[in-house]
Design an enzyme around this catalytic site. Structure first.
Site, mmCIF file in Angstrom:
data_model
loop_
_atom_site.group_PDB
_atom_site.id
_atom_site.type_symbol
_atom_site.label_atom_id
_atom_site.label_comp_id
_atom_site.label_asym_id
_atom_site.label_seq_id
_atom_site.Cartn_x
_atom_site.Cartn_y
_atom_site.Cartn_z
ATOM 1 C CG PHE A 57 -3.161 15.711 0.568
ATOM 2 C CD1 PHE A 57 -3.933 14.551 0.597
ATOM 3 C CD2 PHE A 57 -2.793 16.233 -0.662
ATOM 4 C CE1 PHE A 57 -4.328 13.919 -0.585
ATOM 5 C CE2 PHE A 57 -3.191 15.615 -1.848
ATOM 6 C CZ PHE A 57 -3.961 14.469 -1.799
ATOM 7 C CD GLU A 77 -2.820 1.391 0.395
ATOM 8 O OE1 GLU A 77 -2.371 1.577 -0.751
ATOM 9 O OE2 GLU A 77 -4.020 1.514 0.684
ATOM 10 C CG ASP A 78 -0.838 4.854 -1.505
ATOM 11 O OD1 ASP A 78 -1.534 4.359 -0.594
ATOM 12 O OD2 ASP A 78 -1.326 5.587 -2.399
ATOM 13 C CG ASP A 129 -5.228 9.300 6.159
ATOM 14 O OD1 ASP A 129 -5.120 9.651 7.335
ATOM 15 O OD2 ASP A 129 -5.678 10.055 5.282
ATOM 16 N NE ARG A 186 -2.354 7.865 -9.569
ATOM 17 C CZ ARG A 186 -2.998 7.543 -8.453
ATOM 18 N NH1 ARG A 186 -2.323 7.327 -7.347
ATOM 19 N NH2 ARG A 186 -4.310 7.466 -8.431
HETATM 20 P P1 IMP Z 1 -7.319 5.374 4.578
HETATM 21 O O1 IMP Z 1 -8.339 4.442 4.038
HETATM 22 O O2 IMP Z 1 -7.942 6.557 5.275
HETATM 23 O O3 IMP Z 1 -6.273 4.700 5.438
HETATM 24 O O4 IMP Z 1 -6.593 6.019 3.360
HETATM 25 C C1 IMP Z 1 -5.810 5.255 2.580
HETATM 26 C C2 IMP Z 1 -5.859 5.675 1.118
HETATM 27 O O5 IMP Z 1 -6.142 7.065 0.941
HETATM 28 C C3 IMP Z 1 -4.501 5.419 0.581
HETATM 29 O O6 IMP Z 1 -4.504 4.184 -0.076
HETATM 30 C C4 IMP Z 1 -4.264 6.553 -0.363
HETATM 31 O O7 IMP Z 1 -4.618 6.133 -1.672
HETATM 32 C C5 IMP Z 1 -5.194 7.656 0.058
HETATM 33 N N1 IMP Z 1 -4.448 8.706 0.803
HETATM 34 C C6 IMP Z 1 -4.364 8.863 2.137
HETATM 35 N N2 IMP Z 1 -3.596 9.913 2.465
HETATM 36 C C7 IMP Z 1 -3.162 10.427 1.299
HETATM 37 C C8 IMP Z 1 -2.301 11.526 0.972
HETATM 38 O O8 IMP Z 1 -1.763 12.258 1.835
HETATM 39 N N3 IMP Z 1 -2.083 11.746 -0.348
HETATM 40 C C9 IMP Z 1 -2.639 10.971 -1.325
HETATM 41 N N4 IMP Z 1 -3.432 9.929 -1.066
HETATM 42 C C10 IMP Z 1 -3.697 9.657 0.237
HETATM 43 MG MG MG Z 2 -4.317 3.925 -2.027
#
Ligand code: IMP
Ligand code: MG
Length: 180
Positions: free
Chosen positions: A156, A102-103, A106, A169
């Site tokens: 962000f 995963e990238d 959050d 990207r």
């Molecule tokens: P979560 O579901 O809230 O944990 O968010 C995870 C997904 O949101 C990641 O797979 C990212 O694709 C996207 N995401 C979360 N934070 C960022 C950010 O700072 N920049 C770009 N994409 C983000």
């Molecule tokens: Mg993602």
């Protein structure tokens, strides 16, 4: 300082390409040690993790395979609180050692949801490797990544796979939104 502009917002360089390469090496070394003698399947979460996946895979001195899934939860700079599996996982992962790549984790809603989904397919083991995480934002304890390149505060970020509405990207470094 290197600065880029997207959608009228300014982003300052936050993690250089050289620093990213070191983070990737660190994660690869941990995985190589833990999976010695195994053949894990890496599940790349598109599109954000594609850069991390290809660099991580080349840094792994063990046999491994790759498959993909597309999960989406963000609109612009905010999480929608919903997770869409817009391109489902096709591969059979039963009895496989699965590492989700995963990238960033959050809130954790994406990994919380996706891990539940994967467990139903009965992998032998299931771990998550994330290039970045935002521990202060984590709402789902089971979404905490097993391998993390770097923990960041609530910011962000874009670049090296991270997007703002599908753009940015391709920036080789990671940039953070300038506040205020
Ligand atoms: P979560 O579901 O809230 O944990 O968010 C995870 C997904 O949101 C990641 O797979 C990212 O694709 C996207 N995401 C979360 N934070 C960022 C950010 O700072 N920049 C770009 N994409 C983000
Ligand atoms: Mg993602």
């Amino acid at each position: 300082m290197k600065t880029v502009s997207y959608e009228g917002m300014l982003f300052d360089e936050y993690i250089s390409a050289q620093e990213i390469a070191q983070l990737v090496q660190n994660v690869a070394q941990q995985i190589a040690r833990d999976y010695a003698g195994k053949q894990p399947v890496l599940v790349c979460v598109l599109h954000g993790a594609m850069f991390f996946l290809t660099d991580l895979m080349r840094a792994l001195p063990i046999e491994c395979s790759v498959t993909t899934v597309r999960l989406q939860s963000y609109e612009g700079t905010n999480s929608t609180g919903r997770v869409i599996e817009s391109v489902p996982l096709q591969a059979d992962i039963r009895d496989k050692d699965v590492i989700v790549v995963e990238d960033i984790v959050d809130s954790g809603i994406t990994m919380h949801y996706f891990k539940q989904n994967l467990r139903e397919r009965q992998p032998r083991s299931l771990k998550v490797a994330s290039l970045l995480s935002k521990p202060s934002e984590l709402q789902f304890e089971d979404a905490k990544p097993d391998y993390v390149g770097w923990e960041i505060p609530k910011k962000f970020v874009i670049g090296y796979g991270f997007d703002i509405n599908e753009f940015a990207r391709n920036l080789p470094s990671i940039y953070a939104l300038r506040e205020g």
